[in-house]
Motif scaffolding. Structure first.
Motif, PDB file in Angstrom:
ATOM      1  N   GLY A  28      19.245  -0.603  -1.229  1.00  0.00           N
ATOM      2  CA  GLY A  28      19.726   0.342  -0.235  1.00  0.00           C
ATOM      3  C   GLY A  28      18.897   1.613  -0.149  1.00  0.00           C
ATOM      4  N   THR A  29      17.938   1.777  -1.044  1.00  0.00           N
ATOM      5  CA  THR A  29      17.094   2.970  -1.010  1.00  0.00           C
ATOM      6  C   THR A  29      16.337   3.020   0.303  1.00  0.00           C
ATOM      7  OG1 THR A  29      16.789   2.874  -3.385  1.00  0.00           O
ATOM      8  CG2 THR A  29      15.235   4.221  -2.145  1.00  0.00           C
ATOM      9  N   ASP A  30      16.478   4.107   1.060  1.00  0.00           N
ATOM     10  CA  ASP A  30      15.821   4.154   2.356  1.00  0.00           C
ATOM     11  C   ASP A  30      14.485   4.885   2.278  1.00  0.00           C
ATOM     12  OD1 ASP A  30      16.387   6.858   2.289  1.00  0.00           O
ATOM     13  OD2 ASP A  30      17.988   6.768   3.765  1.00  0.00           O
ATOM     14  N   ARG A  36      10.836  11.620  -0.058  1.00  0.00           N
ATOM     15  CA  ARG A  36      11.160  12.771  -0.910  1.00  0.00           C
ATOM     16  C   ARG A  36      10.568  12.589  -2.303  1.00  0.00           C
ATOM     17  NH1 ARG A  36      16.235  12.356   1.807  1.00  0.00           N
ATOM     18  NH2 ARG A  36      17.128  11.160   0.064  1.00  0.00           N
ATOM     19  N   GLN A  37      10.596  11.375  -2.812  1.00  0.00           N
ATOM     20  CA  GLN A  37      10.028  11.123  -4.139  1.00  0.00           C
ATOM     21  C   GLN A  37       8.494  11.194  -4.116  1.00  0.00           C
ATOM     22  OE1 GLN A  37      12.940   7.655  -4.265  1.00  0.00           O
ATOM     23  NE2 GLN A  37      12.428   7.870  -6.421  1.00  0.00           N
ATOM     24  N   ILE A  38       7.916  10.727  -3.030  1.00  0.00           N
ATOM     25  CA  ILE A  38       6.457  10.830  -2.882  1.00  0.00           C
ATOM     26  C   ILE A  38       6.035  12.290  -2.889  1.00  0.00           C
ATOM     27  CG2 ILE A  38       4.525  10.443  -1.287  1.00  0.00           C
ATOM     28  CD1 ILE A  38       6.090   7.910  -0.350  1.00  0.00           C
ATOM     29  N   ALA A  39       6.850  13.144  -2.291  1.00  0.00           N
ATOM     30  CA  ALA A  39       6.521  14.568  -2.193  1.00  0.00           C
ATOM     31  C   ALA A  39       6.387  15.236  -3.559  1.00  0.00           C
ATOM     32  CB  ALA A  39       7.581  15.295  -1.363  1.00  0.00           C
ATOM     33  N   ILE A  40       7.042  14.674  -4.576  1.00  0.00           N
ATOM     34  CA  ILE A  40       6.917  15.263  -5.917  1.00  0.00           C
ATOM     35  C   ILE A  40       5.939  14.470  -6.780  1.00  0.00           C
ATOM     36  CG2 ILE A  40       9.242  16.234  -5.839  1.00  0.00           C
ATOM     37  CD1 ILE A  40      10.047  13.993  -7.846  1.00  0.00           C
ATOM     38  N   GLY A  41       5.185  13.556  -6.136  1.00  0.00           N
ATOM     39  CA  GLY A  41       4.124  12.867  -6.850  1.00  0.00           C
ATOM     40  C   GLY A  41       4.474  11.519  -7.438  1.00  0.00           C
ATOM     41  N   ASP A  42       5.520  10.867  -6.939  1.00  0.00           N
ATOM     42  CA  ASP A  42       5.927   9.570  -7.465  1.00  0.00           C
ATOM     43  C   ASP A  42       5.122   8.454  -6.794  1.00  0.00           C
ATOM     44  OD1 ASP A  42       7.186   7.229  -8.234  1.00  0.00           O
ATOM     45  OD2 ASP A  42       9.175   8.144  -8.279  1.00  0.00           O
ATOM     46  N   ALA A  43       4.152   7.910  -7.525  1.00  0.00           N
ATOM     47  CA  ALA A  43       3.278   6.874  -6.977  1.00  0.00           C
ATOM     48  C   ALA A  43       4.026   5.566  -6.723  1.00  0.00           C
ATOM     49  CB  ALA A  43       2.114   6.618  -7.926  1.00  0.00           C
ATOM     50  N   GLU A  47       4.179   3.150  -3.333  1.00  0.00           N
ATOM     51  CA  GLU A  47       3.971   1.710  -3.276  1.00  0.00           C
ATOM     52  C   GLU A  47       5.141   1.020  -2.580  1.00  0.00           C
ATOM     53  OE1 GLU A  47       2.952  -0.039  -7.002  1.00  0.00           O
ATOM     54  OE2 GLU A  47       1.293   1.351  -7.376  1.00  0.00           O
ATOM     55  N   ARG A  48       6.369   1.502  -2.846  1.00  0.00           N
ATOM     56  CA  ARG A  48       7.541   0.931  -2.175  1.00  0.00           C
ATOM     57  C   ARG A  48       7.473   1.182  -0.673  1.00  0.00           C
ATOM     58  NH1 ARG A  48      12.571   0.378  -4.614  1.00  0.00           N
ATOM     59  NH2 ARG A  48      13.315  -0.062  -2.510  1.00  0.00           N
ATOM     60  N   PRO A  95      11.314   7.875   9.531  1.00  0.00           N
ATOM     61  CA  PRO A  95      10.123   7.608   8.717  1.00  0.00           C
ATOM     62  C   PRO A  95       9.112   6.712   9.420  1.00  0.00           C
ATOM     63  CG  PRO A  95      12.053   7.540   7.328  1.00  0.00           C
ATOM     64  CD  PRO A  95      12.557   7.670   8.736  1.00  0.00           C
ATOM     65  N   ALA A  96       9.596   5.680  10.136  1.00  0.00           N
ATOM     66  CA  ALA A  96       8.678   4.781  10.847  1.00  0.00           C
ATOM     67  C   ALA A  96       7.908   5.533  11.920  1.00  0.00           C
ATOM     68  CB  ALA A  96       9.450   3.620  11.471  1.00  0.00           C
ATOM     69  N   THR A  97       8.585   6.441  12.606  1.00  0.00           N
ATOM     70  CA  THR A  97       7.924   7.243  13.642  1.00  0.00           C
ATOM     71  C   THR A  97       6.869   8.147  13.018  1.00  0.00           C
ATOM     72  OG1 THR A  97       9.937   7.237  14.988  1.00  0.00           O
ATOM     73  CG2 THR A  97       8.303   8.942  15.484  1.00  0.00           C
ATOM     74  N   TRP A  98       7.201   8.735  11.886  1.00  0.00           N
ATOM     75  CA  TRP A  98       6.262   9.596  11.158  1.00  0.00           C
ATOM     76  C   TRP A  98       5.024   8.816  10.747  1.00  0.00           C
ATOM     77  CZ3 TRP A  98       5.575   9.983   5.491  1.00  0.00           C
ATOM     78  CH2 TRP A  98       4.832  11.113   5.110  1.00  0.00           C
ATOM     79  N   LEU A  99       5.215   7.613  10.207  1.00  0.00           N
ATOM     80  CA  LEU A  99       4.076   6.791   9.794  1.00  0.00           C
ATOM     81  C   LEU A  99       3.227   6.357  10.986  1.00  0.00           C
ATOM     82  CD1 LEU A  99       5.797   4.546   7.093  1.00  0.00           C
ATOM     83  CD2 LEU A  99       4.071   6.332   6.688  1.00  0.00           C
TER      84      LEU A  99
END
Length: 212
Positions: A28-30, A36-43, A47-48, A95-99
């Motif tokens: 269910g993680t969107d 938000r996790q990428i923003a703090i450096g979560d590689a 990948e997800r 998020p899809a629009t942003w990408l």
């Protein structure tokens, strides 16, 4: 479309989150949470995000640049752009629009550097068969999908992209306007003329348009 190059490019930036790893949620993680996790450096979150969106973004890039090697190169650039820009994502767009917006900018830059690019287009949505389709219907869809694909290649780049965004990527007029950085009225005008031109091309080729 391997994530290997992407991971290698960000490997040196993950040390700052190594001491405090974050646990991703289940299915269910969107994508917003991943950003938000990428923003703090979560590689791992990157990948997800890549895994969940790579096919969509790649097909969009293919329709723009029409060259598989270039599309694959740009695909990595898009997600590297997401890695560096995640902290500026405010969540006002999907998020899809942003990408897709990042992908649009990467593709435009690439096409400016190399105007004449040959290649092929990805299969169109009309070629996707329903489970209940008979073999005859599947064949008809494949034939019509191929005809639409060929006809779209005859459109201008801006008309081809507007149809792809609205019909294949299912972006709203407002979202398409944001991606292309043009007024909504311009999106509607391009859609009208793109559909009109596509219909004319298909009619000239003796194909029932079958377009929404």
């Amino acid at each position: 479309m391997a994530v290997v190059n992407l991971s290698a490019a960000i490997a040196t930036n993950t040390a700052r989150v190594a001491e405090k790893p974050m646990t991703l949620g289940g299915h269910g993680t969107d994508d917003r949470a991943l950003i938000r996790q990428i923003a703090i450096g979560d590689a791992k979150a990157l990948e997800r995000l890549f895994t969940r969106n790579q096919t969509r973004v790649f097909r969009y890039l293919m329709r723009l640049v029409r060259n598989e090697a270039i599309a694959e190169e740009l695909l990595n650039e898009v997600f590297l752009g997401a890695w560096h820009g995640a902290g500026r994502y405010e969540g006002r767009s999907e998020p899809a629009t942003w990408l897709l917006s990042i992908a649009h900018n990467k593709a435009v830059s690439a096409l400016r550097k190399k105007r004449e690019i040959s290649g092929y287009d990805e299969e169109t949505a009309g070629q996707i068969a329903d489970e209940d389709d008979t073999p005859e219907v599947v064949t008809q869809k494949a034939d019509k999908g191929a005809a639409i694909k060929a006809a779209m290649q005859a459109l201008s780049a801006e008309h081809r992209e507007i149809l792809d965004l609205v019909y294949y990527q299912e972006q709203s007029v407002a979202e398409a306007a944001g991606i292309l950085q043009i007024p909504e009225a311009t999106v509607k005008t391009r859609m009208f003329y793109a559909r009109k031109k596509l219909g004319e091309i298909l009619k000239e080729r003796g194909v029932d348009r079958g377009w929404p």
